[in-house]
Design a protein around this motif. Structure first.
Motif, PDB file in Angstrom:
ATOM      1  N   PHE A   1       8.015  -5.384 -12.368  1.00  0.00           N
ATOM      2  CA  PHE A   1       6.820  -4.638 -12.759  1.00  0.00           C
ATOM      3  C   PHE A   1       5.957  -4.480 -11.519  1.00  0.00           C
ATOM      4  O   PHE A   1       6.095  -5.233 -10.550  1.00  0.00           O
ATOM      5  CB  PHE A   1       6.041  -5.420 -13.833  1.00  0.00           C
ATOM      6  N   PHE A   2       5.084  -3.480 -11.536  1.00  0.00           N
ATOM      7  CA  PHE A   2       4.032  -3.445 -10.523  1.00  0.00           C
ATOM      8  C   PHE A   2       2.800  -2.754 -11.093  1.00  0.00           C
ATOM      9  O   PHE A   2       2.891  -1.912 -11.986  1.00  0.00           O
ATOM     10  CB  PHE A   2       4.484  -2.784  -9.206  1.00  0.00           C
ATOM     11  N   VAL A   3       1.659  -3.177 -10.599  1.00  0.00           N
ATOM     12  CA  VAL A   3       0.359  -2.618 -10.962  1.00  0.00           C
ATOM     13  C   VAL A   3      -0.218  -1.977  -9.716  1.00  0.00           C
ATOM     14  O   VAL A   3      -0.082  -2.520  -8.617  1.00  0.00           O
ATOM     15  CB  VAL A   3      -0.598  -3.719 -11.458  1.00  0.00           C
ATOM     16  N   THR A   4      -0.873  -0.835  -9.867  1.00  0.00           N
ATOM     17  CA  THR A   4      -1.516  -0.200  -8.713  1.00  0.00           C
ATOM     18  C   THR A   4      -3.015  -0.103  -8.966  1.00  0.00           C
ATOM     19  O   THR A   4      -3.466  -0.017 -10.107  1.00  0.00           O
ATOM     20  CB  THR A   4      -0.944   1.211  -8.446  1.00  0.00           C
ATOM     21  N   ARG A   5      -3.766  -0.110  -7.864  1.00  0.00           N
ATOM     22  CA  ARG A   5      -5.230  -0.048  -7.983  1.00  0.00           C
ATOM     23  C   ARG A   5      -5.802   0.870  -6.916  1.00  0.00           C
ATOM     24  O   ARG A   5      -5.485   0.742  -5.735  1.00  0.00           O
ATOM     25  CB  ARG A   5      -5.799  -1.447  -7.786  1.00  0.00           C
ATOM     26  N   SER A   6      -6.622   1.799  -7.368  1.00  0.00           N
ATOM     27  CA  SER A   6      -7.341   2.670  -6.439  1.00  0.00           C
ATOM     28  C   SER A   6      -8.684   2.029  -6.087  1.00  0.00           C
ATOM     29  O   SER A   6      -9.320   1.394  -6.933  1.00  0.00           O
ATOM     30  CB  SER A   6      -7.585   4.036  -7.069  1.00  0.00           C
TER      31      SER A   6
ATOM     32  N   LYS B   1       7.267  -1.437 -19.970  1.00  0.00           N
ATOM     33  CA  LYS B   1       6.044  -1.754 -20.700  1.00  0.00           C
ATOM     34  C   LYS B   1       5.551  -3.139 -20.309  1.00  0.00           C
ATOM     35  O   LYS B   1       6.339  -4.067 -20.153  1.00  0.00           O
ATOM     36  CB  LYS B   1       6.298  -1.699 -22.205  1.00  0.00           C
ATOM     37  N   SER B   2       4.232  -3.266 -20.186  1.00  0.00           N
ATOM     38  CA  SER B   2       3.671  -4.557 -19.774  1.00  0.00           C
ATOM     39  C   SER B   2       3.988  -5.663 -20.776  1.00  0.00           C
ATOM     40  O   SER B   2       4.080  -6.833 -20.408  1.00  0.00           O
ATOM     41  CB  SER B   2       2.156  -4.446 -19.574  1.00  0.00           C
ATOM     42  N   LYS B   3       4.189  -5.314 -22.039  1.00  0.00           N
ATOM     43  CA  LYS B   3       4.496  -6.333 -23.051  1.00  0.00           C
ATOM     44  C   LYS B   3       5.879  -6.955 -22.835  1.00  0.00           C
ATOM     45  O   LYS B   3       6.161  -8.046 -23.335  1.00  0.00           O
ATOM     46  CB  LYS B   3       4.395  -5.749 -24.459  1.00  0.00           C
TER      47      LYS B   3
ATOM     48  N   PHE C   1       0.871  -1.187   0.000  1.00  0.00           N
ATOM     49  CA  PHE C   1       0.000   0.000   0.000  1.00  0.00           C
ATOM     50  C   PHE C   1       0.898   1.223   0.000  1.00  0.00           C
ATOM     51  O   PHE C   1       1.864   1.310   0.758  1.00  0.00           O
ATOM     52  CB  PHE C   1      -0.910   0.017   1.225  1.00  0.00           C
ATOM     53  N   CYS C   2       0.557   2.179  -0.872  1.00  0.00           N
ATOM     54  CA  CYS C   2       1.353   3.404  -0.984  1.00  0.00           C
ATOM     55  C   CYS C   2       0.663   4.540  -0.234  1.00  0.00           C
ATOM     56  O   CYS C   2      -0.517   4.818  -0.470  1.00  0.00           O
ATOM     57  CB  CYS C   2       1.540   3.769  -2.456  1.00  0.00           C
ATOM     58  N   ASN C   3       1.412   5.195   0.650  1.00  0.00           N
ATOM     59  CA  ASN C   3       0.834   6.238   1.498  1.00  0.00           C
ATOM     60  C   ASN C   3       0.878   7.629   0.886  1.00  0.00           C
ATOM     61  O   ASN C   3       0.135   8.519   1.300  1.00  0.00           O
ATOM     62  CB  ASN C   3       1.592   6.293   2.840  1.00  0.00           C
ATOM     63  N   ASP C   4       1.758   7.835  -0.110  1.00  0.00           N
ATOM     64  CA  ASP C   4       1.962   9.195  -0.612  1.00  0.00           C
ATOM     65  C   ASP C   4       2.569   9.133  -2.012  1.00  0.00           C
ATOM     66  O   ASP C   4       2.898   8.060  -2.516  1.00  0.00           O
ATOM     67  CB  ASP C   4       2.897   9.973   0.331  1.00  0.00           C
ATOM     68  N   GLY C   5       2.687  10.297  -2.646  1.00  0.00           N
ATOM     69  CA  GLY C   5       3.341  10.371  -3.941  1.00  0.00           C
ATOM     70  C   GLY C   5       2.395  10.082  -5.102  1.00  0.00           C
ATOM     71  O   GLY C   5       1.166  10.204  -4.986  1.00  0.00           O
ATOM     72  N   ASP C   6       2.962   9.692  -6.224  1.00  0.00           N
ATOM     73  CA  ASP C   6       2.184   9.478  -7.449  1.00  0.00           C
ATOM     74  C   ASP C   6       1.134   8.383  -7.301  1.00  0.00           C
ATOM     75  O   ASP C   6       0.131   8.372  -8.027  1.00  0.00           O
ATOM     76  CB  ASP C   6       3.110   9.126  -8.620  1.00  0.00           C
TER      77      ASP C   6
ATOM     78  N   TRP D   1      -8.804   6.957 -13.025  1.00  0.00           N
ATOM     79  CA  TRP D   1      -7.946   5.833 -13.421  1.00  0.00           C
ATOM     80  C   TRP D   1      -7.847   4.846 -12.259  1.00  0.00           C
ATOM     81  O   TRP D   1      -7.113   5.063 -11.314  1.00  0.00           O
ATOM     82  CB  TRP D   1      -6.561   6.344 -13.815  1.00  0.00           C
ATOM     83  N   LYS D   2      -8.621   3.784 -12.365  1.00  0.00           N
ATOM     84  CA  LYS D   2      -8.596   2.785 -11.292  1.00  0.00           C
ATOM     85  C   LYS D   2      -7.245   2.074 -11.240  1.00  0.00           C
ATOM     86  O   LYS D   2      -6.712   1.792 -10.173  1.00  0.00           O
ATOM     87  CB  LYS D   2      -9.713   1.748 -11.491  1.00  0.00           C
ATOM     88  N   TYR D   3      -6.708   1.748 -12.431  1.00  0.00           N
ATOM     89  CA  TYR D   3      -5.430   1.041 -12.493  1.00  0.00           C
ATOM     90  C   TYR D   3      -4.359   1.941 -13.083  1.00  0.00           C
ATOM     91  O   TYR D   3      -4.596   2.652 -14.067  1.00  0.00           O
ATOM     92  CB  TYR D   3      -5.548  -0.216 -13.366  1.00  0.00           C
ATOM     93  N   LEU D   4      -3.185   1.938 -12.503  1.00  0.00           N
ATOM     94  CA  LEU D   4      -2.015   2.607 -13.052  1.00  0.00           C
ATOM     95  C   LEU D   4      -0.845   1.630 -12.998  1.00  0.00           C
ATOM     96  O   LEU D   4      -0.539   1.083 -11.930  1.00  0.00           O
ATOM     97  CB  LEU D   4      -1.666   3.864 -12.252  1.00  0.00           C
TER      98      LEU D   4
END
Length: 318
Positions: free
Chosen positions: A164-169, A185-187, A141-146, A176-179
């Motif tokens: 790689f990492f995926v983030t979800r709000s 690149k995911s590819k 879990f990210c507390n701050d920043g982008d 943007w739910k996912y960033l």
């Protein structure tokens, strides 16, 4: 030794009693496929420049992966396929190391933060993951920043490095739910390749939620995007590792893309099957038992599917 010379050398190892026609980049040998032992002349023609073969007796004809699977050892198959440009992948420099976003904690260590607790509750409700799953997959879990107030889903390479990492709000107000992480690149990655067993079928899904919902099923791999082509590392590795079967379980709204993926694998002689999810919005709506049932009932790709894919692509372009 260049690629053509390497391919020629490997084919002559596999078919030692062959006729070599270097001007045409071909070798001519006996067919060990449908007409094995039924003809006294060499009628199997293999073009190692175009990577195709054709038997003038039984009519067998395809991309060379099928022939290699039938007639060559796994090590020779891999050596040969490593020479094909479309299957090569440019690895990141050794010194490249992706880092987690700043201000990231393990989710289970951040539950005293109200936003983190809300994210935790969302995750448990929507995917059914346990605390043990959260710990083993190092969900953060990210507390701050982008990536403030977002869940962090890390991916690890076969060597155990973060790749790689995926983030979800979990906030409805966020557009943007996912960033995805920037800079990669995911590819160019396979999500959690460290867990992939190339000796067993792989199950291609679209997003992280479906992946998490079915952690109990081996080899579920999310493509983390709206495209999938022969440039994707997942495709290249699955061909090079001679994966036996591919299931495609994308959202029903992405049926055209599902057909395109199956058509791509079929062109390299890898069996592909479509998982029917037409009665739900997304595959993550199934529980694991139901999803396994859908895998067992999956339909094999056919040329009819290919025609349907072309029709769907035309329809979407109108």
């Amino acid at each position: 030794m260049n690629d053509l010379e390497t391919r020629k050398k490997i084919l002559l190892e596999i078919f030692p009693d062959s006729i070599l026609k270097e001007d045409k980049k071909e070798i001519i040998t006996w067919c060990n496929l449908k007409c094995a032992g039924l003809h006294h002349k060499r009628k199997l023609q293999i073009n190692y420049e175009k990577n195709i073969y054709h038997c003038w007796v039984c009519g067998s004809s395809s991309f060379i992966t099928k022939l290699l699977r039938e007639c060559a050892s796994k090590s020779r198959r891999k050596r040969y396929l490593d020479t094909i440009d479309d299957l090569r992948h440019q690895e990141e420099p050794e010194e490249f190391r992706l880092e987690p976003p700043p201000h990231t904690q393990f989710l289970l260590d951040a539950l005293d933060v109200p936003d983190a607790m809300r994210a935790y509750e969302w995750l448990r409700e929507k995917t059914g993951v346990s605390d043990e799953d959260i710990f083993q997959h190092k969900i953060g879990f990210c507390n701050d920043g982008d990536y403030r107030s977002r869940l962090i889903f890390p991916s690890f390479s076969v060597d155990g490095h973060l790749n790689f990492f995926v983030t979800r709000s979990v906030w409805r107000a966020d557009t943007w739910k996912y960033l995805n992480c920037s800079g990669v690149k995911s590819k160019d990655v396979i999500y959690n390749e460290i867990l992939v067993n190339w000796n067993k079928p792989i199950i291609i899904v679209e997003g992280i939620k479906t992946y998490l919902k079915h952690l109990a099923i081996e080899n579920v791999v999310p493509i983390l995007g709206s495209r999938f082509t022969k440039d994707y590392l997942l495709f290249k590795r699955s061909i090079l590792n001679d994966v036996p079967l591919v299931y495609v379980a994308l959202d029903d709204t992405a049926k055209a893309k599902s057909y395109e993926i199956m058509e791509l694998y079929d062109s390299y002689e890898v069996e592909a099957r479509l998982v029917d999810v037409s009665d739900v919005i997304q595959p993550d709506e199934f529980d694991t038992e139901s999803f396994v049932g859908r895998l067992e009932a999956a339909t094999k790709f056919s040329r009819k599917n290919s025609l349907e894919a072309q029709i769907e692509r035309v329809r979407r372009s109108l």
